[in-house]
Design a protein around this motif. Structure first.
Motif, PDB file in Angstrom:
ATOM      1  N   GLN A 113     134.962   4.448  -5.962  1.00 17.82           N
ATOM      2  CA  GLN A 113     134.130   4.478  -7.177  1.00 17.82           C
ATOM      3  C   GLN A 113     133.006   3.454  -7.056  1.00 17.82           C
ATOM      4  O   GLN A 113     133.233   2.303  -6.733  1.00 17.82           O
ATOM      5  N   GLN A 114     131.780   3.897  -7.339  1.00 18.67           N
ATOM      6  CA  GLN A 114     130.630   3.006  -7.293  1.00 18.67           C
ATOM      7  C   GLN A 114     130.235   2.594  -8.704  1.00 18.67           C
ATOM      8  O   GLN A 114     130.387   3.371  -9.650  1.00 18.67           O
ATOM      9  N   TYR A 115     129.740   1.370  -8.838  1.00 15.65           N
ATOM     10  CA  TYR A 115     129.294   0.885 -10.140  1.00 15.65           C
ATOM     11  C   TYR A 115     128.203  -0.170  -9.947  1.00 15.65           C
ATOM     12  O   TYR A 115     128.034  -0.714  -8.864  1.00 15.65           O
ATOM     13  N   SER A 116     127.459  -0.424 -10.998  1.00 20.31           N
ATOM     14  CA  SER A 116     126.357  -1.370 -10.984  1.00 20.31           C
ATOM     15  C   SER A 116     126.542  -2.361 -12.113  1.00 20.31           C
ATOM     16  O   SER A 116     126.947  -1.980 -13.224  1.00 20.31           O
ATOM     17  N   VAL A 117     126.240  -3.636 -11.846  1.00 16.66           N
ATOM     18  CA  VAL A 117     126.328  -4.653 -12.884  1.00 16.66           C
ATOM     19  C   VAL A 117     125.135  -5.598 -12.759  1.00 16.66           C
ATOM     20  O   VAL A 117     124.627  -5.847 -11.677  1.00 16.66           O
ATOM     21  N   ASP A 118     124.692  -6.099 -13.901  1.00 14.93           N
ATOM     22  CA  ASP A 118     123.678  -7.156 -13.948  1.00 14.93           C
ATOM     23  C   ASP A 118     124.419  -8.453 -14.196  1.00 14.93           C
ATOM     24  O   ASP A 118     125.158  -8.578 -15.190  1.00 14.93           O
ATOM     25  N   ILE A 119     124.239  -9.414 -13.291  1.00 13.86           N
ATOM     26  CA  ILE A 119     124.974 -10.669 -13.365  1.00 13.86           C
ATOM     27  C   ILE A 119     123.986 -11.821 -13.370  1.00 13.86           C
ATOM     28  O   ILE A 119     123.041 -11.852 -12.582  1.00 13.86           O
ATOM     29  N   GLN A 120     124.232 -12.764 -14.260  1.00 12.81           N
ATOM     30  CA  GLN A 120     123.379 -13.957 -14.370  1.00 12.81           C
ATOM     31  C   GLN A 120     123.800 -14.961 -13.306  1.00 12.81           C
ATOM     32  O   GLN A 120     124.975 -15.294 -13.169  1.00 12.81           O
ATOM     33  N   LEU A 121     122.803 -15.458 -12.537  1.00  7.82           N
ATOM     34  CA  LEU A 121     123.103 -16.432 -11.493  1.00  7.82           C
ATOM     35  C   LEU A 121     123.553 -17.742 -12.117  1.00  7.82           C
ATOM     36  O   LEU A 121     123.047 -18.173 -13.138  1.00  7.82           O
ATOM     37  N   MET A 122     124.498 -18.373 -11.458  1.00 10.78           N
ATOM     38  CA  MET A 122     125.040 -19.658 -11.919  1.00 10.78           C
ATOM     39  C   MET A 122     124.683 -20.739 -10.933  1.00 10.78           C
ATOM     40  O   MET A 122     124.557 -20.534  -9.780  1.00 10.78           O
TER      41      MET A 122
END
Length: 85
Positions: free
Chosen positions: A76-85
């Motif tokens: 399963q493929q998925y996409s996420v937007d993640i804030q850099l830490m």
């Protein structure tokens, strides 16, 4: 997923795979799991994305949102937007 300062990814056979996800992070709440394969960073597909380009995407200032595309072990493929830490 804190790629910026810690080695949370491993590279094997030209594939980038998540080694671990820190508890309580946005990545964890978005469903990123150890073993997921990284497919792209901001649309730059792995492994054809030049290392310098991939690094530039994740070396932005803290707080920058970056889009990651992953594939789970079940395909399963998925996409996420993640804030850099």
């Amino acid at each position: 997923l804190s790629i910026r300062r810690q080695r949370q990814m491993c590279i094997r056979d030209r594939q980038a795979t998540v080694k671990s996800v820190r508890s309580g992070t946005l990545a964890e709440s978005e469903g990123v799991k150890a073993g997921d394969q990284l497919l792209a960073i901001n649309g730059c597909e792995i492994p054809s994305c030049p290392a310098s380009t991939a690094k530039a995407h994740i070396s932005q200032p803290i707080g920058t949102m970056v889009n990651f595309q992953f594939k789970q072990e079940n395909g399963q493929q998925y996409s996420v937007d993640i804030q850099l830490m």
